[in-house]
Design a protein around this motif. Structure first.
Motif, mmCIF file in Angstrom:
data_model
loop_
_atom_site.group_PDB
_atom_site.id
_atom_site.type_symbol
_atom_site.label_atom_id
_atom_site.label_comp_id
_atom_site.label_asym_id
_atom_site.label_seq_id
_atom_site.Cartn_x
_atom_site.Cartn_y
_atom_site.Cartn_z
ATOM 1 N N TRP A 260 0.128 0.915 -6.808
ATOM 2 C CA TRP A 260 0.211 2.339 -7.144
ATOM 3 C C TRP A 260 -0.403 3.165 -6.011
ATOM 4 O O TRP A 260 -1.385 2.768 -5.392
ATOM 5 C CB TRP A 260 -0.551 2.647 -8.427
ATOM 6 C CG TRP A 260 0.072 2.047 -9.643
ATOM 7 C CD1 TRP A 260 -0.093 0.772 -10.112
ATOM 8 C CD2 TRP A 260 0.970 2.698 -10.550
ATOM 9 N NE1 TRP A 260 0.656 0.589 -11.254
ATOM 10 C CE2 TRP A 260 1.312 1.762 -11.549
ATOM 11 C CE3 TRP A 260 1.518 3.982 -10.617
ATOM 12 C CZ2 TRP A 260 2.182 2.072 -12.603
ATOM 13 C CZ3 TRP A 260 2.365 4.286 -11.670
ATOM 14 C CH2 TRP A 260 2.692 3.332 -12.646
ATOM 15 N N GLY A 261 0.187 4.339 -5.780
ATOM 16 C CA GLY A 261 -0.408 5.288 -4.865
ATOM 17 C C GLY A 261 -1.422 6.152 -5.596
ATOM 18 O O GLY A 261 -1.528 6.098 -6.822
ATOM 19 N N PRO A 262 -2.185 6.966 -4.860
ATOM 20 C CA PRO A 262 -3.204 7.825 -5.469
ATOM 21 C C PRO A 262 -2.638 9.029 -6.197
ATOM 22 O O PRO A 262 -3.345 9.668 -6.981
ATOM 23 C CB PRO A 262 -4.052 8.269 -4.276
ATOM 24 C CG PRO A 262 -3.107 8.215 -3.121
ATOM 25 C CD PRO A 262 -2.191 7.052 -3.388
ATOM 26 N N GLN B 227 0.857 -1.187 0.000
ATOM 27 C CA GLN B 227 0.000 0.000 0.000
ATOM 28 C C GLN B 227 0.890 1.233 0.000
ATOM 29 O O GLN B 227 1.828 1.319 0.795
ATOM 30 C CB GLN B 227 -0.915 -0.004 1.230
ATOM 31 C CG GLN B 227 -1.761 -1.270 1.375
ATOM 32 C CD GLN B 227 -2.711 -1.459 0.222
ATOM 33 O OE1 GLN B 227 -3.357 -0.509 -0.223
ATOM 34 N NE2 GLN B 227 -2.823 -2.684 -0.263
ATOM 35 N N VAL C 127 1.285 5.643 -0.293
ATOM 36 C CA VAL C 127 0.688 6.974 -0.177
ATOM 37 C C VAL C 127 1.767 8.022 -0.398
ATOM 38 O O VAL C 127 2.769 8.039 0.330
ATOM 39 C CB VAL C 127 0.041 7.197 1.205
ATOM 40 C CG1 VAL C 127 -0.527 8.609 1.286
ATOM 41 C CG2 VAL C 127 -1.057 6.173 1.457
ATOM 42 N N CYS D 204 7.007 8.807 -0.438
ATOM 43 C CA CYS D 204 6.043 7.734 -0.655
ATOM 44 C C CYS D 204 6.180 6.767 0.506
ATOM 45 O O CYS D 204 7.212 6.094 0.638
ATOM 46 C CB CYS D 204 6.311 7.038 -1.981
ATOM 47 S SG CYS D 204 5.298 5.566 -2.257
ATOM 48 N N TYR E 141 3.121 9.759 -9.301
ATOM 49 C CA TYR E 141 2.669 8.515 -8.697
ATOM 50 C C TYR E 141 3.858 7.669 -8.248
ATOM 51 O O TYR E 141 4.846 7.544 -8.974
ATOM 52 C CB TYR E 141 1.853 7.703 -9.692
ATOM 53 C CG TYR E 141 0.597 8.386 -10.171
ATOM 54 C CD1 TYR E 141 0.602 9.184 -11.299
ATOM 55 C CD2 TYR E 141 -0.600 8.237 -9.470
ATOM 56 C CE1 TYR E 141 -0.544 9.807 -11.746
ATOM 57 C CE2 TYR E 141 -1.761 8.859 -9.904
ATOM 58 C CZ TYR E 141 -1.720 9.643 -11.038
ATOM 59 O OH TYR E 141 -2.869 10.269 -11.465
ATOM 60 N N ASN F 254 0.819 15.063 -12.217
ATOM 61 C CA ASN F 254 0.490 14.271 -11.039
ATOM 62 C C ASN F 254 1.560 13.188 -10.929
ATOM 63 O O ASN F 254 1.817 12.472 -11.905
ATOM 64 C CB ASN F 254 -0.891 13.655 -11.188
ATOM 65 C CG ASN F 254 -1.563 13.406 -9.852
ATOM 66 O OD1 ASN F 254 -1.018 13.700 -8.797
ATOM 67 N ND2 ASN F 254 -2.759 12.847 -9.895
ATOM 68 N N THR G 207 0.254 12.612 -6.173
ATOM 69 C CA THR G 207 0.370 13.936 -5.569
ATOM 70 C C THR G 207 0.683 14.931 -6.679
ATOM 71 O O THR G 207 1.515 14.667 -7.548
ATOM 72 C CB THR G 207 1.443 13.959 -4.463
ATOM 73 O OG1 THR G 207 1.427 15.228 -3.804
ATOM 74 C CG2 THR G 207 2.841 13.689 -4.998
#
Length: 127
Positions: free
Chosen positions: A117-119, A3, A5, A22, A96, A94, A121
């Motif tokens: 993958w992260g959401p 996971q 972020v 991250c 990732y 963006n 930034t």
């Protein structure tokens, strides 16, 4: 799976710097190649940088960021960083974070091999 972020994005002037982070959860991070990709509106996702889990001393960069961006990982903190210097308007996108168990250099620059993958930034470079 890992996971992920991301954090650290924002608005910066041309020539400025930002450091993206991250944060990963799960011990799978220790056996994951970690990468940064970016995607600008209307453009395809672009490889930025990666660091294999087999050796953090080997790093790979996209041509457009070589000499300006630096990727690093802190296995004790389960975190990967992207230091971005001398930012240009073309760096607006963006960003990732991604993870894969693959470590073959010819493969890890391709987004298709990344399973986590992260959401994302947002980074905006503008005066």
């Amino acid at each position: 799976q890992v996971q992920l972020v991301e954090s650290g994005g924002g608005l910066v002037q041309p020539g400025g710097s930002l450091r993206l982070s991250c944060a990963a959860s799960g011990r799978a991070f220790l056996s994951s190649t970690m990468a940064w990709f970016r995607q600008a509106p209307g453009k395809e996702r672009e490889f930025v940088a990666c660091v294999p889990w087999t050796t953090s001393s080997s790093t790979y960069y996209g041509d457009s960021v070589k000499g300006r961006f630096t990727i690093s990982r802190d296995n004790a903190k389960y975190t990967v960083y992207l230091q971005m210097n001398n930012l240009e308007s073309e760096d607006t996108a963006n960003y990732y974070c991604a993870a894969t168990s693959v470590y073959k250099p010819s493969s890890i620059i391709r987004d298709a091999v990344y399973s986590s993958w992260g959401p994302g930034t947002q980074v905006t470079v503008s005066s």
